[in-house]
Design a protein around this motif. Structure first.
Motif, PDB file in Angstrom:
ATOM      1  N   GLY A 111     161.286  83.670 -26.469  1.00  0.00           N
ATOM      2  CA  GLY A 111     159.897  83.797 -26.417  1.00  0.00           C
ATOM      3  C   GLY A 111     159.199  84.401 -25.838  1.00  0.00           C
ATOM      4  N   ALA A 166     153.772  83.449 -26.605  1.00  0.00           N
ATOM      5  CA  ALA A 166     154.435  83.484 -28.486  1.00  0.00           C
ATOM      6  C   ALA A 166     155.465  82.431 -28.265  1.00  0.00           C
ATOM      7  N   ASN A 167     155.521  81.074 -28.984  1.00  0.00           N
ATOM      8  CA  ASN A 167     156.428  80.777 -29.923  1.00  0.00           C
ATOM      9  C   ASN A 167     156.909  81.146 -30.594  1.00  0.00           C
ATOM     10  N   TYR A 212     159.421  81.133 -35.048  1.00  0.00           N
ATOM     11  CA  TYR A 212     159.082  80.684 -35.623  1.00  0.00           C
ATOM     12  C   TYR A 212     160.326  81.589 -36.745  1.00  0.00           C
ATOM     13  N   GLY A 238     158.611  87.817 -28.347  1.00  0.00           N
ATOM     14  CA  GLY A 238     157.362  87.581 -28.501  1.00  0.00           C
ATOM     15  C   GLY A 238     156.418  87.598 -27.327  1.00  0.00           C
ATOM     16  N   ASP A 275     151.437  83.232 -31.800  1.00  0.00           N
ATOM     17  CA  ASP A 275     153.706  82.780 -32.155  1.00  0.00           C
ATOM     18  C   ASP A 275     153.541  83.940 -33.079  1.00  0.00           C
ATOM     19  N   LEU A 290     161.419  76.134 -34.669  1.00  0.00           N
ATOM     20  CA  LEU A 290     161.124  76.511 -33.752  1.00  0.00           C
ATOM     21  C   LEU A 290     162.416  77.342 -33.086  1.00  0.00           C
ATOM     22  N   LYS A 318     160.999  79.152 -27.900  1.00  0.00           N
ATOM     23  CA  LYS A 318     159.319  78.959 -27.122  1.00  0.00           C
ATOM     24  C   LYS A 318     158.698  79.755 -26.007  1.00  0.00           C
TER      25      LYS A 318
END
Length: 336
Positions: free
Chosen positions: A18, A48-49, A51, A72, A90, A121, A124
């Motif tokens: 993340g 940034a998360n 996903y 991220g 994200d 997710l 994180k």
């Protein structure tokens, strides 16, 4: 070059990180007519998360084979006048429907991305650090420090794709699986007169007015597949998620031996596969006489198998088979 170098990617080991949170700002008000301005450093933005998103538009894990570490973006730092740093956008990464996310150390399933649009997710982003405006107290009115942003979550996982279909065509190479799938559905599987024409699972949809089922053409199984021969056990995992199995046997060759080979390989890979409902299709019946067909049909029926003799080249056979498969697969789905 080996056969397996052509195989489509259905596993990948990937590290996700993340985004790092932005650092807080150390700043003091410097405004005209305000000689003793206090701290006004703003907070950093969130990292940034990351996903994972199941998508019907993605067919394999090739992106993750080529990108084994994905990070991220970082959050922006805070600034003066208590301005908050911008949160990082994200990161959404798309995987095929049916992708399993496993812990790389324990092999435990963390998430099953089993339907279109499902979101998970995976890592994180780190929190942004607090600016010095947050640390002013009656005894410390001019704090000269702020927080660094927090690092993003790190997670190393194994992505494993298992095709999701209502029923899978399985059989030895050149049994006619691809031809049948093309004839029955909207699929465009490659057809050829050589072994292993199909080098990746192909999906097609068979439907009528009120029923619709997903069929998969699984690349040819040969003796020793469960131990890695030919295309090996690379594709056997894709059969595990099918509600039912459709054995395609070339009636013009040795369908009894082929039938026994398939059963043996399924049992050695995962004996639970033998508990799935199945139907046998004796394909290429146009190449043998009626008496031979009757003998083979009788043989398999005596084994309590549901069996049909067809020819993928015969349009009347194909139309009749559509109804048979729709009924069979729909019944299997209800029983699961």
């Amino acid at each position: 070059m080996s056969l397996k170098s052509y195989i489509f990617p259905d596993t990948a080991r990937v590290k996700f990180v993340g985004g790092h949170g932005g650092r807080g700002c150390v700043s003091f008000r410097r405004e005209k007519y305000i000689p003793k301005g206090g701290p006004d450093g703003g907070d950093g933005g969130r990292g940034a998360n990351i996903y994972l998103v199941a998508s019907k538009e993605v067919s394999d894990l090739s992106f993750f084979k080529a990108n084994t570490k994905l990070v991220g973006k970082n959050g922006e730092p805070g600034s003066s006048k208590k301005m908050h740093g911008k949160d990082a956008d994200d990161l959404y990464l798309y995987v095929p429907i049916g992708t399993l996310v496993r812990d790389s150390n324990t092999n435990e399933i963390i998430c099953d991305l089993d339907y279109n649009g499902k979101v998970f997710l995976i890592a994180k982003g780190g929190k942004g650090g607090l600016g010095n405006a947050n640390f002013a107290t009656p005894t410390n009115r001019i704090p000269h420090y702020a927080q660094e942003g927090e690092p993003g979550e790190e997670k190393e996982v194994l992505l494993e794709l298992k095709i999701i279909a209502d029923a899978s065509f399985i059989g030895l190479p050149n049994a006619g699986k691809s031809s049948l799938l093309n004839a029955l559905t909207n699929a465009k599987a490659v057809v050829g007169e050589y072994s292993f024409t199909t080098l990746k699972p192909v999906l097609g949809v068979l439907s009528d007015k009120d029923k619709s089922v997903v069929l998969a053409d699984i690349p040819g199984i040969i003796e020793g597949a469960s131990r890695g021969r030919g295309l090996g056990n690379i594709f056997l995992r894709h059969i595990e998620r099918s509600n039912s199995l459709i054995f395609v046997l070339d009636i013009s060759q040795d369908p009894i031996n082929d039938y026994n080979t398939i059963l043996k390989e399924l049992k050695e890979y995962n004996r639970d596969l033998l508990q799935k409902k199945r139907i046998l299709l004796l394909n290429k019946r146009d190449l043998v006489d009626v008496s031979a067909q009757e003998r083979l049909l009788s043989y398999f029926k005596n084994l309590n198998e549901r069996v049909v003799a067809i020819s993928a080249k015969n349009s009347e056979d194909v139309e009749a088979l559509k109804s048979i498969i729709l009924e069979f697969v729909t019944e299997s789905k209800i029983l699961v």
